[in-house]
Design an enzyme around this catalytic site. Structure first.
Site, PDB file in Angstrom:
ATOM      1  N   THR A 194       0.842  -1.201   0.000  1.00 29.35           N
ATOM      2  CA  THR A 194       0.000   0.000   0.000  1.00 29.35           C
ATOM      3  C   THR A 194       0.878   1.252   0.000  1.00 29.35           C
ATOM      4  OG1 THR A 194      -0.115  -0.083   2.427  1.00 29.35           O
ATOM      5  CG2 THR A 194      -1.940  -1.091   1.199  1.00 29.35           C
ATOM      6  N   SER A 195       2.160   1.096  -0.365  1.00 37.39           N
ATOM      7  CA  SER A 195       3.092   2.230  -0.309  1.00 37.39           C
ATOM      8  C   SER A 195       3.181   2.932  -1.659  1.00 37.39           C
ATOM      9  CB  SER A 195       4.456   1.775   0.196  1.00 37.39           C
ATOM     10  OG  SER A 195       5.090   0.867  -0.698  1.00 37.39           O
ATOM     11  N   ARG A 196       4.129   2.533  -2.484  1.00 37.36           N
ATOM     12  CA  ARG A 196       4.299   3.101  -3.819  1.00 37.36           C
ATOM     13  C   ARG A 196       4.651   1.975  -4.783  1.00 37.36           C
ATOM     14  NH1 ARG A 196       1.889   6.713  -1.888  1.00 37.36           N
ATOM     15  NH2 ARG A 196       2.438   8.939  -1.827  1.00 37.36           N
ATOM     16  N   ASP A 210      -2.258  -2.324  -3.830  1.00 41.23           N
ATOM     17  CA  ASP A 210      -3.043  -1.093  -3.990  1.00 41.23           C
ATOM     18  C   ASP A 210      -2.336  -0.120  -4.924  1.00 41.23           C
ATOM     19  OD1 ASP A 210      -5.216   0.745  -3.287  1.00 41.23           O
ATOM     20  OD2 ASP A 210      -3.655   1.886  -2.251  1.00 41.23           O
ATOM     21  N   GLU A 239       1.703   3.396 -12.504  1.00 41.89           N
ATOM     22  CA  GLU A 239       0.929   4.602 -12.229  1.00 41.89           C
ATOM     23  C   GLU A 239       1.667   5.863 -12.669  1.00 41.89           C
ATOM     24  OE1 GLU A 239      -1.168   4.826  -8.233  1.00 41.89           O
ATOM     25  OE2 GLU A 239       0.202   3.151  -7.891  1.00 41.89           O
ATOM     26  N   HIS A 274      -5.039   2.415  -5.941  1.00 40.48           N
ATOM     27  CA  HIS A 274      -4.404   3.409  -5.059  1.00 40.48           C
ATOM     28  C   HIS A 274      -5.463   4.116  -4.201  1.00 40.48           C
ATOM     29  CE1 HIS A 274      -0.513   5.909  -4.684  1.00 40.48           C
ATOM     30  NE2 HIS A 274      -1.264   6.171  -3.634  1.00 40.48           N
ATOM     31  N   ALA A 294      -6.001   2.963  -0.792  1.00 45.98           N
ATOM     32  CA  ALA A 294      -5.840   2.550   0.610  1.00 45.98           C
ATOM     33  C   ALA A 294      -6.069   3.713   1.564  1.00 45.98           C
ATOM     34  CB  ALA A 294      -4.454   1.942   0.833  1.00 45.98           C
TER      35      ALA A 294
END
Length: 321
Positions: free
Chosen positions: A230-232, A256, A261, A292, A294
């Site tokens: 859920t970070s990058r 996520d 992206e 993205h 979260a």
């Protein structure tokens, strides 16, 4: 400088309380959600503050034109879209709001992990297709597992707090010393890789974390593991993640974020032909994908805005600008 003389340019839409409370505090608010970056650069010298989510990168050229800028407030957790070193060298205060969406991220990470381990999304799809399959959807329990967290700031701590009550051991690795607490034991990366049944990322995207989760990193884990990010997206080499899913080294993944992206996080780079690794993720039954979101709840929408307001006002109270 009186508050009423401080002009703030809002570059993205946010919860209305942000605008309203800044206005009540006496600041001048102006909005521009549609002009190009070049058009914004032509007038940015008029403003003392910027409020932005992720519309475009604030780089050296932009900052050189922002001759009166005192602060940049990003309504989100990370600051990777800003040249932080150059901004700080120019005396510009940087504001982020990880406190505003940490609870949302912690809950989302837990939801993804439980879904992947218990095959909830796969089972739901099969039932909707008229297939009542019990044995093929047998899942795994969290109890007794070791959960490894990389990054133990706002997001990592939130997730660890959510794991209380599941009877798991939580380990954390962080570049800062002495961040462990009652919810997670801080260990070396090698010890985390030796013990973890689950890995969850809670780190920013920096030159040090870029492509950190690669084949070498994954294969250093002693056991097959479930993975949550859920970070990058760019912290992970998707090709290597897919290879690990294919081999069984990674038992399942909740993602996520994706390396495909755009910087704005509003779209993917993919326009026509999808990368093979992305195609695999779309088809894999042990992979759960979300866009993205979260930290993207109704509650965090308000809390992020409130956090930004509070930090801007506090900077003003302490005469930082």
């Amino acid at each position: 400088m009186p508050n009423q003389d401080i002009k703030i340019l809002h570059l993205d839409s946010n919860h209305p309380l942000l605008w309203e409370q800044l206005e009540q505090a006496g600041f001048q608010n102006e909005a521009d959600f549609s002009s190009s970056k070049t058009e914004i650069e032509a007038k940015i010298h008029h403003y003392h503050g910027i409020v932005i989510r992720s519309r475009f990168k604030i780089d050296k050229d932009f900052l050189d034109k922002a001759t009166n800028l005192k602060f940049i407030a990003r309504v989100g957790a990370g600051l990777e879209s800003i040249d932080c070193d150059y901004a700080e060298a120019k005396g510009i205060h940087l504001i982020a709001a990880p406190e505003g969406n940490r609870n949302a991220v912690g809950e989302h990470a837990l939801g993804m992990l439980l879904s992947v381990m218990n095959k909830l999304n796969r089972a739901d799809r099969l039932v909707r297709e008229g297939k009542w399959i019990r044995e093929g959807n047998r899942g795994y329990e969290l109890e007794g597992k070791t959960v490894g967290l990389i990054g133990y700031g706002n997001m990592g701590k939130s997730f660890a707090k959510k794991l209380r009550g599941f009877d798991v051991e939580v380990l954390c690795y962080d570049i800062l010393p002495n961040v462990g607490d009652a919810n997670a034991k801080q260990v070396s990366l090698s010890e985390l890789q030796a013990q973890a049944d689950v890995l969850s990322l809670h780190i920013p995207w920096t030159p040090e974390t870029d492509k950190m989760v690669n084949a070498e990193f994954i294969n250093a884990f002693a056991k097959p593991f479930w993975f949550v990010n859920t970070s990058r997206g760019k912290n992970v080499v998707t090709d290597d993640l897919v290879a690990a899913l294919e081999s069984g080294k990674i038992l399942g993944a909740g993602l996520d974020v994706l390396e495909y992206e755009k910087l704005s996080f509003e779209n993917l780079f993919i326009d026509s032909e999808k990368p093979k690794a992305f195609e695999y993720l779309l088809q894999a039954e042990n992979v759960l994908l979300t866009p993205h979101i979260a930290g993207w709840t109704f509650e965090s929408h308000e809390k992020l805005a409130q956090t930004i307001v509070d930090k801007i006002v506090q900077l003003r109270i302490t005469n930082c600008f």
